[in-house]
Design a protein around this motif. Structure first.
Motif, PDB file in Angstrom:
ATOM      1  N   GLU A  88       0.812  -1.228   0.000  1.00 43.55           N
ATOM      2  CA  GLU A  88       0.000   0.000   0.000  1.00 43.55           C
ATOM      3  C   GLU A  88       0.836   1.264   0.000  1.00 43.55           C
ATOM      4  OE1 GLU A  88      -2.455  -3.268   1.810  1.00 43.55           O
ATOM      5  OE2 GLU A  88      -0.418  -2.533   2.100  1.00 43.55           O
ATOM      6  N   GLY A  89       2.165   1.147   0.000  1.00 43.43           N
ATOM      7  CA  GLY A  89       3.005   2.320  -0.136  1.00 43.43           C
ATOM      8  C   GLY A  89       3.576   2.882   1.140  1.00 43.43           C
ATOM      9  N   VAL A  90       3.539   2.123   2.240  1.00 44.01           N
ATOM     10  CA  VAL A  90       4.090   2.598   3.508  1.00 44.01           C
ATOM     11  C   VAL A  90       5.580   2.280   3.572  1.00 44.01           C
ATOM     12  CG1 VAL A  90       3.975   2.430   6.018  1.00 44.01           C
ATOM     13  CG2 VAL A  90       1.877   2.295   4.661  1.00 44.01           C
ATOM     14  N   VAL A  91       6.359   3.270   3.987  1.00 38.62           N
ATOM     15  CA  VAL A  91       7.813   3.152   4.007  1.00 38.62           C
ATOM     16  C   VAL A  91       8.317   3.106   5.450  1.00 38.62           C
ATOM     17  CG1 VAL A  91       9.985   4.223   3.284  1.00 38.62           C
ATOM     18  CG2 VAL A  91       7.948   4.422   1.840  1.00 38.62           C
ATOM     19  N   SER A  92       9.209   2.190   5.738  1.00 40.47           N
ATOM     20  CA  SER A  92       9.811   2.104   7.060  1.00 40.47           C
ATOM     21  C   SER A  92      11.053   2.992   7.143  1.00 40.47           C
ATOM     22  CB  SER A  92      10.201   0.658   7.380  1.00 40.47           C
ATOM     23  OG  SER A  92       9.063  -0.149   7.578  1.00 40.47           O
ATOM     24  N   ASN A  93      11.492   3.253   8.372  1.00 40.24           N
ATOM     25  CA  ASN A  93      12.691   4.047   8.606  1.00 40.24           C
ATOM     26  C   ASN A  93      13.904   3.141   8.423  1.00 40.24           C
ATOM     27  OD1 ASN A  93      14.734   5.731   9.519  1.00 40.24           O
ATOM     28  ND2 ASN A  93      13.483   6.597  11.157  1.00 40.24           N
ATOM     29  N   VAL A  94      14.271   2.946   7.186  1.00 36.74           N
ATOM     30  CA  VAL A  94      15.324   1.984   6.842  1.00 36.74           C
ATOM     31  C   VAL A  94      16.652   2.374   7.471  1.00 36.74           C
ATOM     32  CG1 VAL A  94      16.655   0.983   4.942  1.00 36.74           C
ATOM     33  CG2 VAL A  94      14.185   1.296   4.696  1.00 36.74           C
ATOM     34  N   ARG A  95      16.961   3.657   7.476  1.00 32.39           N
ATOM     35  CA  ARG A  95      18.252   4.087   7.990  1.00 32.39           C
ATOM     36  C   ARG A  95      18.457   3.671   9.452  1.00 32.39           C
ATOM     37  NH1 ARG A  95      21.329   7.526   5.588  1.00 32.39           N
ATOM     38  NH2 ARG A  95      19.588   8.422   4.395  1.00 32.39           N
ATOM     39  N   VAL A  96      17.433   3.858  10.256  1.00 34.35           N
ATOM     40  CA  VAL A  96      17.547   3.520  11.671  1.00 34.35           C
ATOM     41  C   VAL A  96      17.550   2.008  11.871  1.00 34.35           C
ATOM     42  CG1 VAL A  96      16.474   3.795  13.934  1.00 34.35           C
ATOM     43  CG2 VAL A  96      16.494   5.702  12.330  1.00 34.35           C
ATOM     44  N   ILE A  97      16.706   1.307  11.109  1.00 32.89           N
ATOM     45  CA  ILE A  97      16.684  -0.160  11.205  1.00 32.89           C
ATOM     46  C   ILE A  97      18.042  -0.730  10.804  1.00 32.89           C
ATOM     47  CG2 ILE A  97      15.663  -2.259  10.241  1.00 32.89           C
ATOM     48  CD1 ILE A  97      13.012  -0.709  10.066  1.00 32.89           C
ATOM     49  N   ALA A  98      18.675  -0.125   9.799  1.00 33.81           N
ATOM     50  CA  ALA A  98      20.019  -0.560   9.393  1.00 33.81           C
ATOM     51  C   ALA A  98      21.009  -0.365  10.538  1.00 33.81           C
ATOM     52  CB  ALA A  98      20.475   0.207   8.158  1.00 33.81           C
ATOM     53  N   ASP A  99      20.920   0.769  11.228  1.00 33.59           N
ATOM     54  CA  ASP A  99      21.813   1.018  12.365  1.00 33.59           C
ATOM     55  C   ASP A  99      21.638  -0.050  13.443  1.00 33.59           C
ATOM     56  OD1 ASP A  99      22.777   3.268  11.131  1.00 33.59           O
ATOM     57  OD2 ASP A  99      21.511   4.668  12.250  1.00 33.59           O
ATOM     58  N   VAL A 100      20.378  -0.403  13.715  1.00 26.93           N
ATOM     59  CA  VAL A 100      20.103  -1.417  14.728  1.00 26.93           C
ATOM     60  C   VAL A 100      20.701  -2.761  14.302  1.00 26.93           C
ATOM     61  CG1 VAL A 100      18.294  -2.715  15.921  1.00 26.93           C
ATOM     62  CG2 VAL A 100      17.997  -0.270  15.497  1.00 26.93           C
ATOM     63  N   ALA A 101      20.433  -3.169  13.068  1.00 29.88           N
ATOM     64  CA  ALA A 101      20.934  -4.458  12.582  1.00 29.88           C
ATOM     65  C   ALA A 101      22.454  -4.510  12.628  1.00 29.88           C
ATOM     66  CB  ALA A 101      20.425  -4.709  11.163  1.00 29.88           C
ATOM     67  N   HIS A 102      23.095  -3.451  12.179  1.00 25.69           N
ATOM     68  CA  HIS A 102      24.562  -3.451  12.119  1.00 25.69           C
ATOM     69  C   HIS A 102      25.169  -3.450  13.516  1.00 25.69           C
ATOM     70  CE1 HIS A 102      24.147  -1.499   7.878  1.00 25.69           C
ATOM     71  NE2 HIS A 102      23.897  -2.795   7.877  1.00 25.69           N
ATOM     72  N   ARG A 103      24.529  -2.770  14.440  1.00 27.70           N
ATOM     73  CA  ARG A 103      25.034  -2.753  15.814  1.00 27.70           C
ATOM     74  C   ARG A 103      25.019  -4.157  16.421  1.00 27.70           C
ATOM     75  NH1 ARG A 103      22.034  -1.225  19.964  1.00 27.70           N
ATOM     76  NH2 ARG A 103      20.631   0.006  18.644  1.00 27.70           N
ATOM     77  N   HIS A 104      24.103  -4.993  15.934  1.00 31.55           N
ATOM     78  CA  HIS A 104      24.025  -6.370  16.425  1.00 31.55           C
ATOM     79  C   HIS A 104      24.765  -7.340  15.501  1.00 31.55           C
ATOM     80  CE1 HIS A 104      21.262  -5.813  19.823  1.00 31.55           C
ATOM     81  NE2 HIS A 104      20.734  -4.839  19.104  1.00 31.55           N
ATOM     82  N   GLY A 105      25.568  -6.800  14.595  1.00 32.54           N
ATOM     83  CA  GLY A 105      26.377  -7.646  13.729  1.00 32.54           C
ATOM     84  C   GLY A 105      25.596  -8.373  12.661  1.00 32.54           C
ATOM     85  N   ALA A 106      24.426  -7.864  12.299  1.00 31.91           N
ATOM     86  CA  ALA A 106      23.565  -8.530  11.318  1.00 31.91           C
ATOM     87  C   ALA A 106      23.480  -7.728  10.024  1.00 31.91           C
ATOM     88  CB  ALA A 106      22.169  -8.738  11.898  1.00 31.91           C
ATOM     89  N   VAL A 107      23.012  -8.391   9.001  1.00 30.39           N
ATOM     90  CA  VAL A 107      22.819  -7.802   7.674  1.00 30.39           C
ATOM     91  C   VAL A 107      21.363  -7.352   7.539  1.00 30.39           C
ATOM     92  CG1 VAL A 107      22.674  -8.405   5.218  1.00 30.39           C
ATOM     93  CG2 VAL A 107      24.651  -9.124   6.567  1.00 30.39           C
ATOM     94  N   LEU A 108      21.139  -6.232   6.870  1.00 33.98           N
ATOM     95  CA  LEU A 108      19.779  -5.786   6.570  1.00 33.98           C
ATOM     96  C   LEU A 108      19.479  -6.008   5.099  1.00 33.98           C
ATOM     97  CD1 LEU A 108      17.074  -4.449   7.228  1.00 33.98           C
ATOM     98  CD2 LEU A 108      18.140  -2.229   6.762  1.00 33.98           C
ATOM     99  N   ILE A 109      18.438  -6.787   4.840  1.00 36.30           N
ATOM    100  CA  ILE A 109      17.950  -7.024   3.477  1.00 36.30           C
ATOM    101  C   ILE A 109      16.611  -6.315   3.350  1.00 36.30           C
ATOM    102  CG2 ILE A 109      17.267  -8.757   1.782  1.00 36.30           C
ATOM    103  CD1 ILE A 109      18.884 -10.798   3.497  1.00 36.30           C
ATOM    104  N   VAL A 110      16.467  -5.479   2.338  1.00 36.47           N
ATOM    105  CA  VAL A 110      15.228  -4.747   2.123  1.00 36.47           C
ATOM    106  C   VAL A 110      14.600  -5.180   0.806  1.00 36.47           C
ATOM    107  CG1 VAL A 110      14.136  -2.487   1.858  1.00 36.47           C
ATOM    108  CG2 VAL A 110      16.040  -2.764   3.453  1.00 36.47           C
ATOM    109  N   ASP A 111      13.398  -5.722   0.909  1.00 35.21           N
ATOM    110  CA  ASP A 111      12.601  -6.020  -0.276  1.00 35.21           C
ATOM    111  C   ASP A 111      11.931  -4.717  -0.697  1.00 35.21           C
ATOM    112  OD1 ASP A 111      10.804  -6.800  -2.184  1.00 35.21           O
ATOM    113  OD2 ASP A 111       9.829  -8.343  -0.985  1.00 35.21           O
ATOM    114  N   GLU A 112      12.581  -4.009  -1.606  1.00 35.44           N
ATOM    115  CA  GLU A 112      12.075  -2.740  -2.120  1.00 35.44           C
ATOM    116  C   GLU A 112      11.513  -2.955  -3.526  1.00 35.44           C
ATOM    117  OE1 GLU A 112      13.818   1.422  -0.841  1.00 35.44           O
ATOM    118  OE2 GLU A 112      14.731   0.859  -2.755  1.00 35.44           O
ATOM    119  N   ALA A 113      10.883  -4.111  -3.701  1.00 31.53           N
ATOM    120  CA  ALA A 113      10.392  -4.490  -5.026  1.00 31.53           C
ATOM    121  C   ALA A 113       9.484  -3.429  -5.618  1.00 31.53           C
ATOM    122  CB  ALA A 113       9.660  -5.832  -4.944  1.00 31.53           C
TER     123      ALA A 113
END
Length: 620
Positions: free
Chosen positions: A199-224
């Motif tokens: 429906e076109g709702v966008v998440s705060n990818v930048r902050v979620i990326a910071d969280v994932a990286h701080r925990h040593g994880a990779v962020l994959i975004v389905d931006e299809a």
């Protein structure tokens, strides 16, 4: 950027056309041999070849395909970009397989595409789900603070909080929920989210990326659905086109407020997947996968791309990707100006309608913070963003719809259903929408639409609003719903389960035998009923359950059993339950509800005599 095609090899389409016009005779596949007499589709076969000398190989690109992928990478600004001719699906499969070891754990939003589940199944992954927030949108809208402070009358509050006349959609993923998921699942190797949503709702990818990286994880975004994201401002700097030119009747100031969100490529995501065909001018089944940074083993990703993509990739599809990239490179600013113009016109020309409304498209993150004109109310108090690594109580633009391509034609007061809007637009006005929700129909527009098409949509929505207002069209608000052989009146929140008498169910009442869990009244029935429908209890690992022995069970006897297959409401295909999860009484009622509405429920087999059968694990 406009010189890029001149400095490199010719566009892929031009190279293939040159081959078709050459004297080189094809003693190789494909079998049509580019013969114009090769059947009704022969006109499309002149550039359809296989991997031959001088024409490169997608799985080991060194020539014209490598150059084409480099052009796409140049446009989007990633570190590495690959063509996908098996759609975004193979991109999702490859990304997850490369980022998470077999048997590992991944954190994922519940509203992910089915290809995510296929990857988790193949890689035997444990999934820690995060529920995106629900967003309630009404014609006039209210700030949550106004509701809390009783600044509205009781009827309006009921309309916003508990009534059926609101639009309820799956919203953004809250960064602090990702943080919570890591605290409970520190071994997770990746996070997977969908942004934008259907429906076109966008998440705060930048902050979620910071969280994932701080925990040593990779962020994959389905931006299809966001292949058009992040290009507008970049192109504006390189293409000599006046901003928002030729807006005609559209208020220039309103048009200036329209924006296209930035891409996850630029916001810290490690892998981003785009369906080029969804919002750009490429053929169906075309997509891109981008890699940014060094957190992902790129050679491992390439290995899985070779596994999940066809060994005979279509040159026609690859040429289509390259052609779409070239068109955006050359005329993207013009195309996106048209998109924003169309969007602004749709909203301005449909203001003041009585029974329908088009959900407004909000701009950037900061503008959404300003104020009092949002049309969305959150389902709870969860904050939506971080600030300097700390939780922030502010809402974000993730609280509302951002993508200008997504046009939600909504019922303002429940007088009509989303399916009615969808059907009437298709059958009577000859406008084919993308999908129907409970209280809305979703149309997709792009910069490749025509003025005539947009004007037809505006005229149809205005005329449909007039007809609904005049009482010519309406919905039955007292439908009798059936669950198996049992029935209840939905609008009175009555039900009969397991032969028990009809009982009125309220927010706080318990259903006997339901393990003490509370049962709420039936919701607004949209596929976005995620605020009330909590995540089902996991009994067995998903990948084990999907391989388990199953049996078909009548829906009236399914409560308390463990699902052996997916049950999806389609579109958009978000699962109500997945293999290994407990089927609750609430879910049984919801599924019966959707079936009686005529919605497309996958995973339920309806027999010739009307039985509704679900697949459950044997012995559970």
């Amino acid at each position: 950027m406009n010189d890029f095609y001149e400095k490199n090899e010719k566009a892929l389409r031009d190279s293939l056309k040159g081959l078709s016009e050459s004297e080189l005779y094809p003693l190789h596949m494909p079998g049509h041999k580019r013969n114009p007499d090769a059947g009704e589709m022969a006109d499309y076969m002149d550039i359809d070849i296989t991997e031959i000398d001088d024409y490169d190989n997608l799985h080991d690109a060194e020539g014209i395909i490598k150059d084409a992928e480099a052009r796409a990478n140049e446009l989007y600004g990633a570190d590495e970009t690959h063509f996908l001719i098996n759609g975004s699906t193979c991109g999702v499969l490859s990304a997850i397989s490369a980022a998470v070891p077999k048997g590992g754990k991944i954190i994922a939003a519940r509203n992910v595409h089915k290809s995510f589940y296929h990857a988790a199944y193949l890689r035997e992954l444990e999934i820690a789900f995060v529920m995106p927030r629900s967003v309630y949108c009404t014609k006039n809208g209210l700030e949550k603070e106004a509701i809390k402070e009783d600044k509205v009358d009781s009827e309006k509050k009921k309309d916003l909080i508990g009534g059926r006349s609101r639009l309820e959609i799956m919203g953004a993923v809250a960064p602090e929920d990702i943080e919570d998921a890591f605290l409970k699942n520190p071994e997770a190797k990746a996070v997977f989210i969908t942004s934008p949503t259907y429906e076109g709702v966008v998440s705060n990818v930048r902050v979620i990326a910071d969280v994932a990286h701080r925990h040593g994880a990779v962020l994959i975004v389905d931006e299809a659905h966001g292949a058009h994201f992040g290009l507008y401002e970049k192109l504006a700097e390189n293409q000599d086109v006046d901003a928002h030119q030729d807006f005609g009747e559209v208020d220039h100031e309103d048009a200036e407020k329209m924006q296209i969100p930035d891409s996850a490529v630029h916001q810290g995501a490690d892998i981003v997947i785009h369906s080029v065909h969804k919002t750009l001018a490429a053929m169906t089944q075309t997509a891109l996968i981008h890699v940014v940074g060094n957190r992902v083993d790129r050679e491992r990703l390439r290995r899985f791309l070779r596994i999940y993509q066809s060994s005979s990739p279509s040159y026609v599809l690859m040429a289509s990707i390259d052609a779409s990239i070239k068109d955006i490179n050359d005329r993207g600013k013009e195309r996106f100006d048209k998109l924003l113009k169309y969007r602004s016109k749709l909203e301005s020309k449909t203001e003041g309608l009585k029974k329908l409304f088009i959900l407004p498209c909000r701009g950037d993150w900061s503008s959404a913070q300003e104020g009092n004109d949002r049309d969305c109310v959150l389902d709870d108090e969860r904050p939506g963003s971080y600030s300097n690594g700390e939780l922030d109580s502010k809402g974000t633009c993730a609280d509302c719809m951002q993508d200008p391509c997504k046009v939600l034609v909504c019922s303002a007061d429940g007088a009509v259903t989303g399916q009615q809007i969808y059907d009437i637009l298709r059958l009577e006005y000859k406008l084919q929408c993308e999908m129907a929700g409970d209280t809305y129909a979703l149309a997709i527009i792009t910069g490749y639409d025509t003025e005539e098409g947009i004007e037809r949509l505006i005229g149809a929505v205005r005329d449909l609003d007039r007809r609904i207002s005049a009482g010519e069209i309406g919905s039955d608000k007292k439908a009798v719903l059936r669950v198996g052989d049992e029935a209840f009146v939905e609008s009175d929140a009555y039900r009969k389960i397991d032969g028990k008498d009809l009982v009125a169910v309220t927010e706080n009442e318990k259903i006997p035998g339901d393990k003490g869990r509370s049962k709420t009244i039936l919701s607004s029935k949209s596929h976005g009923n995620f605020e009330r429908m909590k995540l089902p209890e996991t009994v067995t690992s998903f990948y084990k359950a999907w391989d388990g022995d199953t049996e078909e069970v009548d829906i009236s006897r399914a409560a308390g059993r463990v699902a052996g297959d997916f049950i999806n409401l389609y579109p958009p295909g978000i699962p109500l339950v997945i293999p290994g999860e407990l089927i609750s009484r609430e879910l049984v009622a919801e599924i019966g509800n959707y079936i009686n509405e005529g919605r497309n429920i996958q995973g339920v087999r309806i027999t010739a005599n009307g039985a509704r059968l679900l697949r459950c694990l044997c012995g559970q």
